[in-house]
Design a protein around this motif. Structure first.
Motif, PDB file in Angstrom:
ATOM      1  N   ILE A  67       0.846  -1.182   0.000  1.00 23.83           N
ATOM      2  CA  ILE A  67       0.000   0.000   0.000  1.00 23.83           C
ATOM      3  C   ILE A  67       0.886   1.237   0.000  1.00 23.83           C
ATOM      4  O   ILE A  67       1.778   1.384   0.843  1.00 23.83           O
ATOM      5  N   LEU A  68       0.651   2.140  -0.960  1.00 25.12           N
ATOM      6  CA  LEU A  68       1.498   3.319  -1.143  1.00 25.12           C
ATOM      7  C   LEU A  68       0.741   4.568  -0.710  1.00 25.12           C
ATOM      8  O   LEU A  68      -0.059   5.111  -1.477  1.00 25.12           O
ATOM      9  N   PRO A  69       0.956   5.054   0.522  1.00 27.03           N
ATOM     10  CA  PRO A  69       0.302   6.293   0.962  1.00 27.03           C
ATOM     11  C   PRO A  69       0.743   7.479   0.114  1.00 27.03           C
ATOM     12  O   PRO A  69       1.833   7.471  -0.470  1.00 27.03           O
ATOM     13  N   PRO A  70      -0.080   8.536   0.045  1.00 27.53           N
ATOM     14  CA  PRO A  70       0.250   9.672  -0.825  1.00 27.53           C
ATOM     15  C   PRO A  70       1.488  10.451  -0.395  1.00 27.53           C
ATOM     16  O   PRO A  70       2.088  11.150  -1.210  1.00 27.53           O
ATOM     17  N   ASP A  71       1.892  10.332   0.889  1.00 28.05           N
ATOM     18  CA  ASP A  71       3.054  11.082   1.362  1.00 28.05           C
ATOM     19  C   ASP A  71       4.335  10.245   1.352  1.00 28.05           C
ATOM     20  O   ASP A  71       5.343  10.619   1.959  1.00 28.05           O
ATOM     21  N   LEU A  72       4.318   9.136   0.651  1.00 29.68           N
ATOM     22  CA  LEU A  72       5.490   8.258   0.611  1.00 29.68           C
ATOM     23  C   LEU A  72       6.648   8.977  -0.088  1.00 29.68           C
ATOM     24  O   LEU A  72       6.462   9.645  -1.105  1.00 29.68           O
ATOM     25  N   SER A  73       7.856   8.826   0.453  1.00 32.00           N
ATOM     26  CA  SER A  73       9.017   9.478  -0.157  1.00 32.00           C
ATOM     27  C   SER A  73       9.330   8.846  -1.513  1.00 32.00           C
ATOM     28  O   SER A  73       9.006   7.685  -1.768  1.00 32.00           O
ATOM     29  N   THR A  74       9.963   9.628  -2.364  1.00 30.84           N
ATOM     30  CA  THR A  74      10.323   9.141  -3.694  1.00 30.84           C
ATOM     31  C   THR A  74      11.249   7.934  -3.612  1.00 30.84           C
ATOM     32  O   THR A  74      11.125   6.986  -4.390  1.00 30.84           O
ATOM     33  N   HIS A  75      12.162   7.942  -2.656  1.00 27.19           N
ATOM     34  CA  HIS A  75      13.120   6.836  -2.524  1.00 27.19           C
ATOM     35  C   HIS A  75      12.399   5.527  -2.178  1.00 27.19           C
ATOM     36  O   HIS A  75      12.679   4.473  -2.762  1.00 27.19           O
ATOM     37  N   VAL A  76      11.469   5.597  -1.234  1.00 24.01           N
ATOM     38  CA  VAL A  76      10.736   4.387  -0.856  1.00 24.01           C
ATOM     39  C   VAL A  76       9.820   3.945  -1.993  1.00 24.01           C
ATOM     40  O   VAL A  76       9.701   2.753  -2.286  1.00 24.01           O
ATOM     41  N   LEU A  77       9.167   4.910  -2.650  1.00 25.68           N
ATOM     42  CA  LEU A  77       8.291   4.582  -3.776  1.00 25.68           C
ATOM     43  C   LEU A  77       9.068   3.860  -4.863  1.00 25.68           C
ATOM     44  O   LEU A  77       8.620   2.820  -5.382  1.00 25.68           O
ATOM     45  N   ASN A  78      10.236   4.363  -5.211  1.00 21.69           N
ATOM     46  CA  ASN A  78      11.063   3.722  -6.240  1.00 21.69           C
ATOM     47  C   ASN A  78      11.511   2.334  -5.791  1.00 21.69           C
ATOM     48  O   ASN A  78      11.553   1.394  -6.594  1.00 21.69           O
ATOM     49  N   TYR A  79      11.837   2.203  -4.504  1.00 19.41           N
ATOM     50  CA  TYR A  79      12.272   0.903  -3.983  1.00 19.41           C
ATOM     51  C   TYR A  79      11.163  -0.138  -4.120  1.00 19.41           C
ATOM     52  O   TYR A  79      11.395  -1.255  -4.600  1.00 19.41           O
ATOM     53  N   VAL A  80       9.957   0.231  -3.713  1.00 21.04           N
ATOM     54  CA  VAL A  80       8.836  -0.711  -3.762  1.00 21.04           C
ATOM     55  C   VAL A  80       8.501  -1.076  -5.204  1.00 21.04           C
ATOM     56  O   VAL A  80       8.341  -2.256  -5.546  1.00 21.04           O
ATOM     57  N   GLU A  81       8.405  -0.077  -6.071  1.00 23.08           N
ATOM     58  CA  GLU A  81       8.014  -0.341  -7.452  1.00 23.08           C
ATOM     59  C   GLU A  81       9.084  -1.128  -8.203  1.00 23.08           C
ATOM     60  O   GLU A  81       8.776  -1.858  -9.149  1.00 23.08           O
ATOM     61  N   THR A  82      10.328  -1.007  -7.792  1.00 18.70           N
ATOM     62  CA  THR A  82      11.424  -1.730  -8.448  1.00 18.70           C
ATOM     63  C   THR A  82      11.529  -3.169  -7.968  1.00 18.70           C
ATOM     64  O   THR A  82      11.835  -4.072  -8.744  1.00 18.70           O
ATOM     65  N   ASN A  83      11.231  -3.407  -6.683  1.00 14.20           N
ATOM     66  CA  ASN A  83      11.526  -4.706  -6.086  1.00 14.20           C
ATOM     67  C   ASN A  83      10.320  -5.620  -5.889  1.00 14.20           C
ATOM     68  O   ASN A  83      10.503  -6.817  -5.677  1.00 14.20           O
ATOM     69  N   PHE A  84       9.111  -5.086  -5.970  1.00 10.57           N
ATOM     70  CA  PHE A  84       7.948  -5.907  -5.660  1.00 10.57           C
ATOM     71  C   PHE A  84       6.928  -5.859  -6.790  1.00 10.57           C
ATOM     72  O   PHE A  84       6.822  -4.886  -7.527  1.00 10.57           O
TER      73      PHE A  84
END
Length: 386
Positions: free
Chosen positions: A78-95
């Motif tokens: 689950i990607l909250p709207p305030d998620l940092s760009t670094h975490v967003l990129n990590y999740v979308e790249t790895n999962f």
């Protein structure tokens, strides 16, 4: 359409009340929700599908990352709207599976059931370890070569999609390889012995859209001088690749939806109902989420084609794959210096893999087919659409 289980047990890992409120509002009667604040509290034996709040990775705690990878095969992040760009990129790249909120309940439930079906099907029927280790076919110019997590994820998704007859939706910027991915899905499927049928929505005249896809009978309208087979009929027992879906009018979207539901159609000017067995593959660089919100894309069509969504990232987000892409493209006969390779890896590639391949084609010509140096490489001052 994804099969809907009678009852599912969802487990949510989060410390945030807004994430809890969001998931609770999304759940329907056939969903039992358990909420825990830490991975150590999970009972995975009683969990059909795991929901993980991606903000748990904000501090990149090794324990959280390890749990995330351990449970990723049956999890939606689950990607909250305030998620940092670094975490967003990590999740979308790895999962593989993720959801941003806010979204509507129908899509949330459909996506959950879609992931559950994929997990169950993968466990029962698929063994992708061997295909993932096979070399990328030379005919695809190395567009999906590389060993990064994102490339392995895309290859796995392509393999999964090739093993079903459900529609596929390819998303990504211009030049990322959506057409190539469509070709791979078709070639790896049981329909791969035929050349796929392909059409770009940009070439469809609105007033002739029904004729283009359904076909028409001679004399059905002015200048209808002969019986005409539409794209659906031409693609019977084959794959139909529809590019630039985001340009489709609501009327054309309705045509796709009508056909996808039954596979039945009538030529214009004819009362005979026909049937075609067509595997549909769609692609677009448009923001379909924005189009859904402003009413320019049909909810019903999106839910019908969302079983297999493959998001192909821009090349700048996985530059570590460039070296292997270049090696596959060049083969064994043409060499490249370290300095030239470093220059390719340093460039931002606004035109993505399409621009990389053009650059390599020109480099091969410039070096007379022997050794590519930095002098052989030319970049282009062109604004590629994103």
């Amino acid at each position: 359409m994804p099969e809907v289980p009678d009852f599912v047990r969802l487990s949510l890992v989060t410390k945030r009340q807004d994430v809890i409120n969001f998931v609770e509002a999304m759940c329907s009667d056939e969903m039992e929700l358990t909420i825990v604040s830490a991975f150590s509290e999970l009972n995975t034996s009683k969990t059909t599908l795991l929901l993980i709040d991606a903000s748990l990775f904000n501090d990149f705690n090794p324990e959280s990352l390890e749990y995330g990878k351990k449970y990723s095969s049956f999890s939606i992040f689950i990607l909250p709207p305030d998620l940092s760009t670094h975490v967003l990129n990590y999740v979308e790249t790895n999962f593989n599976y993720s959801l941003s909120f806010p979204i509507n309940t129908d899509y949330f439930r459909a996506y959950c059931f879609h992931v559950i079906n994929l997990v169950e099907t993968s466990e029962k029927d698929y063994n992708f370890e061997k295909p993932l280790n096979q070399p990328v076919p030379a005919s695809f110019d190395g567009l999906f070569a590389g060993n990064s997590n994102v490339m392995q994820k895309i290859r796995r998704q392509i393999l999964e999609a090739s093993c079903t007859k459900e529609p596929v939706l390819l998303l990504g910027e211009t030049g990322t390889g959506k057409t190539t991915a469509a070709g791979l899905i078709h070639e790896l499927s049981d329909r791969g012995g035929k050349e796929k049928v392909a059409v770009s929505v940009s070439t469809i005249v609105e007033s002739l859209a029904e004729s283009a896809f359904f076909g028409h009978k001679k004399g059905a309208f002015t200048n209808a001088d002969y019986d005409h087979k539409g794209h659906f009929e031409t693609a019977d027992k084959n794959s139909l690749f529809v590019d630039e879906l985001g340009l489709a009018s609501l009327s054309l979207q309705s045509i796709f939806l009508t056909f996808l539901d039954t596979g039945n159609f009538k030529r214009i000017g004819e009362n005979i109902e026909r049937h075609a067995d067509v595997r549909m593959i769609f692609a677009t660089n448009a923001n379909l989420g924005k189009m859904l919100k402003n009413g320019t894309f049909l909810d019903a069509l999106f839910y019908r084609i969302c079983d297999h969504i493959i998001r192909i990232p821009p090349l700048r987000s996985h530059k570590e794959d460039i070296r292997e892409m270049v090696r596959v493209y060049l083969g064994d006969d043409i060499k490249i210096t370290d300095e030239a390779m470093n220059r390719l890896e340093a460039y931002n590639w606004p035109g993505n893999v399409r621009e990389l391949n053009k650059c390599l084609r020109d480099a091969v010509k410039n070096c007379n087919g022997s050794l590519i140096t930095t002098d052989s490489i030319e970049f282009y001052d062109i604004s590629f659409p994103q």
